[in-house]
Design a protein around this motif. Sequence first.
Motif, mmCIF file in Angstrom:
data_model
loop_
_atom_site.group_PDB
_atom_site.id
_atom_site.type_symbol
_atom_site.label_atom_id
_atom_site.label_comp_id
_atom_site.label_asym_id
_atom_site.label_seq_id
_atom_site.Cartn_x
_atom_site.Cartn_y
_atom_site.Cartn_z
ATOM 1 N N PRO A 196 0.833 -1.215 0.000
ATOM 2 C CA PRO A 196 0.000 0.000 0.000
ATOM 3 C C PRO A 196 0.864 1.260 0.000
ATOM 4 O O PRO A 196 1.988 1.264 0.512
ATOM 5 C CB PRO A 196 -0.788 -0.109 1.310
ATOM 6 C CG PRO A 196 -0.627 -1.531 1.753
ATOM 7 C CD PRO A 196 0.709 -1.954 1.236
ATOM 8 N N PRO A 197 0.357 2.355 -0.563
ATOM 9 C CA PRO A 197 1.062 3.631 -0.489
ATOM 10 C C PRO A 197 0.870 4.277 0.884
ATOM 11 O O PRO A 197 0.010 3.879 1.665
ATOM 12 C CB PRO A 197 0.382 4.459 -1.580
ATOM 13 C CG PRO A 197 -1.005 3.892 -1.651
ATOM 14 C CD PRO A 197 -0.877 2.430 -1.347
ATOM 15 N N GLY A 198 1.690 5.292 1.154
ATOM 16 C CA GLY A 198 1.523 6.079 2.371
ATOM 17 C C GLY A 198 2.164 5.447 3.592
ATOM 18 O O GLY A 198 3.059 4.608 3.502
ATOM 19 N N THR A 199 1.700 5.841 4.775
ATOM 20 C CA THR A 199 2.286 5.397 6.030
ATOM 21 C C THR A 199 2.041 3.908 6.223
ATOM 22 O O THR A 199 0.912 3.431 6.184
ATOM 23 C CB THR A 199 1.680 6.172 7.212
ATOM 24 O OG1 THR A 199 1.930 7.566 7.022
ATOM 25 C CG2 THR A 199 2.298 5.728 8.520
ATOM 26 N N ARG A 200 3.130 3.172 6.462
ATOM 27 C CA ARG A 200 3.039 1.715 6.563
ATOM 28 C C ARG A 200 3.430 1.194 7.942
ATOM 29 O O ARG A 200 2.891 0.202 8.408
ATOM 30 C CB ARG A 200 3.981 1.054 5.518
ATOM 31 C CG ARG A 200 3.645 1.396 4.095
ATOM 32 C CD ARG A 200 2.237 0.997 3.703
ATOM 33 N NE ARG A 200 1.915 -0.345 4.151
ATOM 34 C CZ ARG A 200 0.835 -0.648 4.870
ATOM 35 N NH1 ARG A 200 -0.013 0.281 5.244
ATOM 36 N NH2 ARG A 200 0.614 -1.912 5.225
ATOM 37 N N MET A 201 4.416 1.819 8.574
ATOM 38 C CA MET A 201 4.908 1.323 9.862
ATOM 39 C C MET A 201 5.110 2.482 10.822
ATOM 40 O O MET A 201 5.304 3.631 10.416
ATOM 41 C CB MET A 201 6.229 0.559 9.689
ATOM 42 C CG MET A 201 6.126 -0.716 8.883
ATOM 43 S SD MET A 201 7.703 -1.610 8.884
ATOM 44 C CE MET A 201 7.287 -2.996 7.815
ATOM 45 N N ALA A 202 5.094 2.155 12.098
ATOM 46 C CA ALA A 202 5.219 3.165 13.143
ATOM 47 C C ALA A 202 6.657 3.621 13.311
ATOM 48 O O ALA A 202 7.602 2.914 12.961
ATOM 49 C CB ALA A 202 4.702 2.600 14.462
ATOM 50 N N ALA A 276 12.720 -0.514 27.511
ATOM 51 C CA ALA A 276 11.379 -0.267 26.994
ATOM 52 C C ALA A 276 11.439 0.087 25.514
ATOM 53 O O ALA A 276 12.493 0.463 24.980
ATOM 54 C CB ALA A 276 10.706 0.858 27.767
ATOM 55 N N ASN A 277 10.283 -0.048 24.876
ATOM 56 C CA ASN A 277 10.180 0.227 23.443
ATOM 57 C C ASN A 277 8.905 0.998 23.169
ATOM 58 O O ASN A 277 7.837 0.650 23.671
ATOM 59 C CB ASN A 277 10.183 -1.098 22.666
ATOM 60 C CG ASN A 277 9.986 -0.911 21.191
ATOM 61 O OD1 ASN A 277 8.915 -1.175 20.661
ATOM 62 N ND2 ASN A 277 11.003 -0.450 20.505
ATOM 63 N N LEU A 278 9.013 2.065 22.369
ATOM 64 C CA LEU A 278 7.862 2.879 21.975
ATOM 65 C C LEU A 278 7.533 2.651 20.514
ATOM 66 O O LEU A 278 8.424 2.449 19.684
ATOM 67 C CB LEU A 278 8.156 4.375 22.145
ATOM 68 C CG LEU A 278 8.578 4.925 23.494
ATOM 69 C CD1 LEU A 278 8.658 6.436 23.404
ATOM 70 C CD2 LEU A 278 7.625 4.505 24.574
ATOM 71 N N ARG A 279 6.247 2.744 20.181
ATOM 72 C CA ARG A 279 5.776 2.767 18.787
ATOM 73 C C ARG A 279 4.777 3.912 18.680
ATOM 74 O O ARG A 279 3.899 4.061 19.529
ATOM 75 C CB ARG A 279 5.102 1.444 18.405
ATOM 76 C CG ARG A 279 5.972 0.198 18.652
ATOM 77 C CD ARG A 279 7.171 0.129 17.745
ATOM 78 N NE ARG A 279 8.113 -0.876 18.182
ATOM 79 C CZ ARG A 279 8.627 -1.812 17.396
ATOM 80 N NH1 ARG A 279 8.269 -1.870 16.131
ATOM 81 N NH2 ARG A 279 9.493 -2.678 17.861
ATOM 82 N N TRP A 280 4.893 4.695 17.636
ATOM 83 C CA TRP A 280 4.079 5.899 17.505
ATOM 84 C C TRP A 280 4.013 6.318 16.044
ATOM 85 O O TRP A 280 4.853 5.922 15.226
ATOM 86 C CB TRP A 280 4.677 7.042 18.337
ATOM 87 C CG TRP A 280 6.161 7.217 18.109
ATOM 88 C CD1 TRP A 280 7.168 6.557 18.746
ATOM 89 C CD2 TRP A 280 6.801 8.048 17.130
ATOM 90 N NE1 TRP A 280 8.399 6.926 18.237
ATOM 91 C CE2 TRP A 280 8.198 7.847 17.238
ATOM 92 C CE3 TRP A 280 6.315 8.949 16.171
ATOM 93 C CZ2 TRP A 280 9.107 8.515 16.439
ATOM 94 C CZ3 TRP A 280 7.235 9.610 15.369
ATOM 95 C CH2 TRP A 280 8.617 9.395 15.504
ATOM 96 N N PHE A 281 3.011 7.113 15.709
ATOM 97 C CA PHE A 281 2.869 7.633 14.351
ATOM 98 C C PHE A 281 2.970 9.159 14.296
ATOM 99 O O PHE A 281 3.275 9.708 13.244
ATOM 100 C CB PHE A 281 1.530 7.191 13.748
ATOM 101 C CG PHE A 281 1.477 5.724 13.414
ATOM 102 C CD1 PHE A 281 2.006 5.251 12.221
ATOM 103 C CD2 PHE A 281 0.926 4.819 14.301
ATOM 104 C CE1 PHE A 281 1.968 3.898 11.916
ATOM 105 C CE2 PHE A 281 0.881 3.464 14.006
ATOM 106 C CZ PHE A 281 1.403 3.000 12.811
ATOM 107 N N PRO A 321 11.774 7.302 12.502
ATOM 108 C CA PRO A 321 10.436 7.855 12.286
ATOM 109 C C PRO A 321 9.557 6.837 11.578
ATOM 110 O O PRO A 321 10.033 5.782 11.132
ATOM 111 C CB PRO A 321 10.718 9.066 11.395
ATOM 112 C CG PRO A 321 11.945 8.681 10.631
ATOM 113 C CD PRO A 321 12.766 7.858 11.577
ATOM 114 N N PRO A 322 8.262 7.116 11.456
ATOM 115 C CA PRO A 322 7.379 6.194 10.738
ATOM 116 C C PRO A 322 7.855 5.967 9.298
ATOM 117 O O PRO A 322 8.425 6.859 8.663
ATOM 118 C CB PRO A 322 6.025 6.911 10.763
ATOM 119 C CG PRO A 322 6.076 7.763 11.975
ATOM 120 C CD PRO A 322 7.499 8.229 12.070
ATOM 121 N N GLY A 355 4.625 -2.391 13.747
ATOM 122 C CA GLY A 355 6.006 -2.783 13.517
ATOM 123 C C GLY A 355 6.796 -1.585 13.009
ATOM 124 O O GLY A 355 6.223 -0.603 12.527
ATOM 125 N N SER A 356 8.114 -1.672 13.107
ATOM 126 C CA SER A 356 8.965 -0.541 12.712
ATOM 127 C C SER A 356 10.140 -1.016 11.889
ATOM 128 O O SER A 356 10.475 -2.202 11.872
ATOM 129 C CB SER A 356 9.463 0.223 13.940
ATOM 130 O OG SER A 356 8.391 0.779 14.662
#
Length: 428
Positions: A196-202, A276-281, A321-322, A355-356
């Motif tokens: 898919p196009p656009g944002t795919r992962m955090a 610790a681990n962060l995931r964000w958009f 970054p995402p 996922g990142s």
Amino acid sequence: MVTARSLPQDLIARVDDIIDADSVRLVDLFKDIHRNPELGFEEIRTARLIEKALQNLGFDVTKGIGKTGIAATFRNGPGPVVMYRADMDANAVREETGLDYASTVTATRDDGTQVPVGHLCGHDAHVTWLIGMANALVSVRDSWSGTVVLIGQPAEELIMGAQAMLDDGLYNFIPTPDVLIGLHTAPGPVGTVINPPGTRMAGTDQVDVHFHGVGGHGSMPSKTKDPVRMAAQATLEFSSLVARTVEPSATAVLSVGSIQAGADNNVIPSEALVKANLRWFEPHVREALLGAIRTVSDSIARSAGVDEDKLPGIVMKGGSPPLVNTPDLAVSMSASLGEIIGADKVITDMPAVTGSEDAHMLRGPHTDLPFNYLLVGVAAPEVFAEALSRGELVPYYPHNPNYVVDLAAIAFGTKIAAYSVLSLVDGS
């Protein structure tokens, strides 16, 4: 902007024949890499396999970028410069697949801990696809024009490898690319591609919180300031920070992957480490969570009586970054691949995942470089179908002890890699 072109049928047939004829070697290579996994920045053997294979094909190879990274360039006349990246590192996870080529490797980390090592995210397939694709490109070099730059990247799991290669002068060794792409395994059925196009992962951050206390005898906890208790409290508090800090309409994850403290049953240590681990958009979500980690950690330490000059140390390690697929590039690559494997096999509508990745960070100073990252199905179709019949989305997830790349995915992924690169260089 570079966009993907349709490939002529005769070129597709040539590529298929070359890769099919090479498939036994590629499967053997994959099994060898799978048996011999290496952790991030320790991929000496894996990098050597890439180096030798690409040198033998006539690539100009530079090794040791970012400690173990490889950059290889093949110039084949005028045309676009296409950069393709494959990551090399494995996970600190014990494999439980039962395969006859399963990993039994262990490794000792810098802190002295011994961990199991296994390719349970598919990077062994990524390396194999890169080598097989390189052979196909060179074999059909009379059919295309341009420059191909292949990257063997270390330490993706640490989210540090791409930045390490940049910091070590990657762009001193390679031409400036016109486009950057990469592939990753996915637990969908072999024969499918997700793009898919656009944002795919955090976006992601690896955060270490180091608690300082006062150690002592296990029989006299009142004489200590127990960092184990601080670490345990922090872990519980961190688990509720997303709900308390992030607006419900946003997506974020905060997880703890490791608590390290002490060595003996009857000794309260003076230090404890929470990983610790962060995931964000969205950047403001990231900042809110990082601020909350600091506030909670300091509060816990203060409540334990820790002096102000001994409040927890917070270390930011790897981060990215995402991951965002350039829309025009993704659409054109999906169309090109759809003409070859069938439009119904190219999935272009799927939500972003938490996922990142750090592949997109290889842009470095070229921030506007078009980028596309494709996911290639590697689960046996019957295994995938069985999972669906049980009401499960997929049969297994990356980093799971039972993550399996079906051997049929080796030739298929190699072909997808070759089609993708050939669609971005010039035809001749």
